[in-house]
Enzyme design. Structure first.
Site, PDB file in Angstrom:
ATOM      1  N   HIS A 146       0.842  -1.204   0.000  1.00 52.06           N
ATOM      2  CA  HIS A 146       0.000   0.000   0.000  1.00 52.06           C
ATOM      3  C   HIS A 146       0.873   1.249   0.000  1.00 52.06           C
ATOM      4  O   HIS A 146       0.634   2.194  -0.767  1.00 52.06           O
ATOM      5  CB  HIS A 146      -0.900  -0.024   1.242  1.00 52.06           C
ATOM      6  N   GLU A 147       1.903   1.262   0.845  1.00 53.18           N
ATOM      7  CA  GLU A 147       2.775   2.443   0.915  1.00 53.18           C
ATOM      8  C   GLU A 147       3.563   2.633  -0.378  1.00 53.18           C
ATOM      9  O   GLU A 147       3.749   3.762  -0.845  1.00 53.18           O
ATOM     10  CB  GLU A 147       3.722   2.317   2.113  1.00 53.18           C
ATOM     11  N   HIS A 150       1.563   4.429  -2.958  1.00 51.55           N
ATOM     12  CA  HIS A 150       1.609   5.896  -2.847  1.00 51.55           C
ATOM     13  C   HIS A 150       2.823   6.445  -3.607  1.00 51.55           C
ATOM     14  O   HIS A 150       2.737   7.479  -4.267  1.00 51.55           O
ATOM     15  CB  HIS A 150       1.705   6.308  -1.377  1.00 51.55           C
ATOM     16  N   GLU A 217      -6.184   7.088  -0.947  1.00 52.11           N
ATOM     17  CA  GLU A 217      -6.085   5.893  -0.108  1.00 52.11           C
ATOM     18  C   GLU A 217      -6.755   4.688  -0.775  1.00 52.11           C
ATOM     19  O   GLU A 217      -6.237   3.572  -0.728  1.00 52.11           O
ATOM     20  CB  GLU A 217      -6.708   6.152   1.260  1.00 52.11           C
TER      21      GLU A 217
END
Length: 300
Positions: A146-147, A150, A217
């Site tokens: 997930h990070e 980004h 997100e």
């Protein structure tokens, strides 16, 4: 919203893409309106205000990694210190076609993770020591994917651009009185109008930024599912982090509150903030979106 190799991608989420596009159109309209008002009322101050905001945006963009690391007290760690964690990140970067970022560990009893840096080649991904104890290997992998999403989506650049007009409005709100004095002309009425317009623009642009942040997100959650091909692991991780967050003493959450916009889940008690004022979607909406992605991946 996210694209990697053809072996692990699937149909684009057009609903999410459309909402992001519409939000950007609204932000652009706010830009045009506010800059037009400034130029109309105070043509002499236009370049000064834009220049100040540009300096702030420049600092935010180019020094975001250093500022976030300093704020969170996260420490860059080498491979010999955390070899398994480095191997995990390297594997995920290969899947996502990303260069290896710097890796940091943040000492905190708040289980969380974040990414920062102005581009994929200047990125930092970090995890708290407590999240590494809380999650299984698959769950931690999903969180770090997930990070990295980004990073892949260049979200620091996205949010810097989106926040630019709010910075201009904030400068005017906080300095309107002194600007009026320095103006040296009888422009009290114009400054009152400008002050009111700046407040309205700041509120609208901030709400749009929060909306864009929440879509960001959702996109990163989707990116994690693409990279790991395991959305169920992220669902499990989000539930674990959220469940533990409620039991973390308030003083520890306050210590890291300044980095909430970067975290995978804000360090807040579940019902302590209305969703409209949050940088993140609710846990329920994120889980529902991931379950939909899981169904897509299974072909039904």
């Amino acid at each position: 919203m996210f694209n990697v190799s053809s072996t692990n991608q699937w149909k684009r989420d057009w609903g999410l893409t459309g909402r992001v596009f519409l939000t950007w159109i609204l932000i652009l309209l706010v830009y045009i309106f506010f800059i037009g008002v400034i130029n109309l009322l105070f043509p002499g101050h236009f370049y000064l205000l834009i220049g100040l905001a540009f300096v702030m945006a420049f600092a935010q963009y180019f020094f975001s990694d250093k500022l976030v690391l300093m704020t969170t007290r996260a420490k860059i760690v080498e491979e010999n210190e955390y070899p398994e964690f480095h191997r995990m990140i390297r594997k995920l970067c290969t899947e996502a076609n990303l260069p290896m970022p710097r890796i940091a560990i943040m000492p905190s009893s708040v289980p969380n993770a974040f990414a920062t840096g102005r581009s994929p080649s200047h990125a930092v991904v970090a995890a708290t020591d407590s999240i590494m104890r809380l999650l299984t290997e698959e769950e931690l992998e999903a969180v770090m994917a997930h990070e990295l999403s980004h990073v892949k989506n260049r979200d620091i650049l996205t949010m810097t651009i989106a926040s630019f007009i709010a910075m201009v409005a904030s400068i005017i709100i906080h300095n309107a009185f002194f600007m009026n004095i320095l103006d040296g002309r009888n422009n009290n009425g114009a400054w009152i109008i400008m002050f009111i317009v700046a407040i309205a623009v700041w509120i609208v642009s901030t709400l749009l930024m929060l909306l864009l942040s929440r879509y960001r997100e959702f996109a990163a959650d989707r990116g994690s599912a693409v990279i790991t091909r395991n959305p169920r692991a992220l669902i499990s991780a989000l539930n674990k982090i959220s469940g533990r967050m409620d039991s973390v003493p308030e003083k520890y959450k306050q210590e890291v509150a300044g980095a909430n916009a970067f975290f995978i889940i804000p360090a807040l008690t579940g019902k302590s903030l209305m969703e409209i004022l949050s940088t993140h979607p609710s846990l329920e909406r994120r889980v529902a979106a991931l379950e939909k992605i899981e169904s897509e991946m299974r072909g039904y």
